[in-house]
Motif scaffolding. Sequence first.
Motif, PDB file in Angstrom:
ATOM      1  N   LYS A   1      -9.357   0.622  -5.775  1.00  0.00           N
ATOM      2  CA  LYS A   1      -9.284   1.145  -4.404  1.00  0.00           C
ATOM      3  C   LYS A   1     -10.609   1.823  -4.072  1.00  0.00           C
ATOM      4  O   LYS A   1     -11.082   2.690  -4.803  1.00  0.00           O
ATOM      5  CB  LYS A   1      -8.140   2.157  -4.308  1.00  0.00           C
TER       6      LYS A   1
ATOM      7  N   ALA B   1      -3.629   1.128  -9.298  1.00  0.00           N
ATOM      8  CA  ALA B   1      -5.013   1.249  -8.840  1.00  0.00           C
ATOM      9  C   ALA B   1      -5.766   2.402  -9.490  1.00  0.00           C
ATOM     10  O   ALA B   1      -6.990   2.473  -9.373  1.00  0.00           O
ATOM     11  CB  ALA B   1      -5.050   1.418  -7.315  1.00  0.00           C
TER      12      ALA B   1
ATOM     13  N   GLY C   1      -1.930   2.499  -3.840  1.00  0.00           N
ATOM     14  CA  GLY C   1      -3.144   2.784  -3.093  1.00  0.00           C
ATOM     15  C   GLY C   1      -3.966   3.858  -3.754  1.00  0.00           C
ATOM     16  O   GLY C   1      -4.804   4.475  -3.104  1.00  0.00           O
ATOM     17  N   SER C   2      -3.767   4.084  -5.049  1.00  0.00           N
ATOM     18  CA  SER C   2      -4.448   5.049  -5.923  1.00  0.00           C
ATOM     19  C   SER C   2      -3.577   6.281  -6.150  1.00  0.00           C
ATOM     20  O   SER C   2      -2.699   6.608  -5.349  1.00  0.00           O
ATOM     21  CB  SER C   2      -5.826   5.477  -5.410  1.00  0.00           C
TER      22      SER C   2
ATOM     23  N   HIS D   1       0.863  -1.189   0.000  1.00  0.00           N
ATOM     24  CA  HIS D   1       0.000   0.000   0.000  1.00  0.00           C
ATOM     25  C   HIS D   1       0.896   1.234   0.000  1.00  0.00           C
ATOM     26  O   HIS D   1       1.455   1.626   1.013  1.00  0.00           O
ATOM     27  CB  HIS D   1      -0.911   0.019   1.228  1.00  0.00           C
TER      28      HIS D   1
ATOM     29  N   GLU E   1      -7.475  -2.106   4.516  1.00  0.00           N
ATOM     30  CA  GLU E   1      -6.367  -1.179   4.700  1.00  0.00           C
ATOM     31  C   GLU E   1      -6.606  -0.349   5.962  1.00  0.00           C
ATOM     32  O   GLU E   1      -7.719   0.126   6.192  1.00  0.00           O
ATOM     33  CB  GLU E   1      -6.246  -0.256   3.494  1.00  0.00           C
TER      34      GLU E   1
ATOM     35  N   PHE F   1      -9.319   6.614  -7.152  1.00  0.00           N
ATOM     36  CA  PHE F   1     -10.009   6.185  -5.942  1.00  0.00           C
ATOM     37  C   PHE F   1     -11.534   6.187  -6.166  1.00  0.00           C
ATOM     38  O   PHE F   1     -12.113   7.192  -6.583  1.00  0.00           O
ATOM     39  CB  PHE F   1      -9.640   7.183  -4.843  1.00  0.00           C
TER      40      PHE F   1
ATOM     41  N   HIS G   1     -10.110   1.091   2.151  1.00  0.00           N
ATOM     42  CA  HIS G   1      -9.740   1.996   3.237  1.00  0.00           C
ATOM     43  C   HIS G   1     -10.820   1.914   4.316  1.00  0.00           C
ATOM     44  O   HIS G   1     -12.003   2.105   4.040  1.00  0.00           O
ATOM     45  CB  HIS G   1      -9.650   3.398   2.621  1.00  0.00           C
TER      46      HIS G   1
END
Length: 439
Positions: free
Chosen positions: A227, A177, A150-151, A127, A287, A180, A268
């Motif tokens: 994500k 990713a 993680g984006s 991540h 996450e 988001f 998340h």
Amino acid sequence: MCVDPHTPPPSAAATRRGVLAGAVVLAGGAALTGAASGGAVAAEAPQRTAKSGRPPRGGTLIIDGGTLLDPLTGRVTEDAVVVIEDGTVRAAGTRRATRNDVAAVRKVAKVIRAHGRWVLPGLVDAHIHLSTLTDAHQAIRLGATSVRSGSTAFYQDIALRELARWTPQRAPRMRAAGIFVTPKPGDTILADPDLVPLARLKDGVRSPEALRRMVEVNLARGVDVIKTRVNERAGSPTEDPLKQVYDREQLAVTVAAARRGGATVLCHSYSEKGIHDAVMAGVDSIEHGVYLGERTMREMRRRRTFFTPTLAAMASLAADPDPILAERGRLFLPIIKRAVLKAYEEGVPIAAGTDSSGGVIDPIGREIELMREAGLPALDAIRTATTGAARLIGLERSAGRLARGFRGDAVLVDRDPLRNVATLKAPSTVISYGFAVDA
């Protein structure tokens, strides 16, 4: 008001080249050429030319005389030799067992003397947010040779994934990713004209049609993972990280759309109910997960849902100059450490991820150190950033070990990591695809 469900998804073939070109500019302006950036090891390996339209082959080198640790088995081999040919491990083990392989590549191989040092596979950060060339190079220099994004705001991770194929000394191998999937995308709407219709939505990206649209656009741009979130951010003093923003049904829509496109989903999350809803919706990894409860841990063990606690990010939050964030970090860090130990004891698979971003890149070794502080044995703490993280991001057959057929990624450290995992925060040498990474 909602997105027209009859609108076809965007065409990947028509737009991916433009997205990659734009993202490269945002990432720092690198040209995707076949020439590897200058380095002693790169010059040793034969290169495929740009005319062939294929990236260069990996490097050929011998890591000679170090103490080799295999995280999968825990086996330690003293005076070991690792032979990497064209970026792939040809042999790893005792001097006697590898002598024929050494002889086969000796004339063309670069040799790295590793006597007195420990040799481990390249580390995996499950991540991280990499948006620039500088950040990407810093991450790999600190030992993260494979990562999961993680984006990013404007698809920079997709361009960095391509950069890593062409110049593996400059960026880690990437699982991208893209954008988001969040209720309020903000300026990321501008990352792609096919997302712009979502700006009309009064309530944001919440309807099944809007959620599917965001996933479809990401997939069309070539992402590997999706994500999403179930809670607000911990790193913003104006947000409440325990406030839930998507329910189980909305998360299930996102998961189903991702599955249809062959992608996995990371989520998340902070609150106990939010984490449970995300797990029950079918996400592949949780996450942060500060308030992960035992009921959900048992479900994660059953489903093989991973836990990526991002302890380094929590520790950084506790040191934030903003008093609200610092207090939040001080509250969350001991709670999540207890959750990590309990999850480990319950058999939940755990992966290391730093959640680094914005020009501040934590070494993945720091995450291993915090896993150890949470109570994991040293070897299992190392596994969270090798075999465990590799399995989570779908690289279990090529990352996390130095064994025949695996990718030629390695880190060399000066002290025994089984006695003190903190040594992994500062590798003395990093090898990516058979090439030495410049400091």
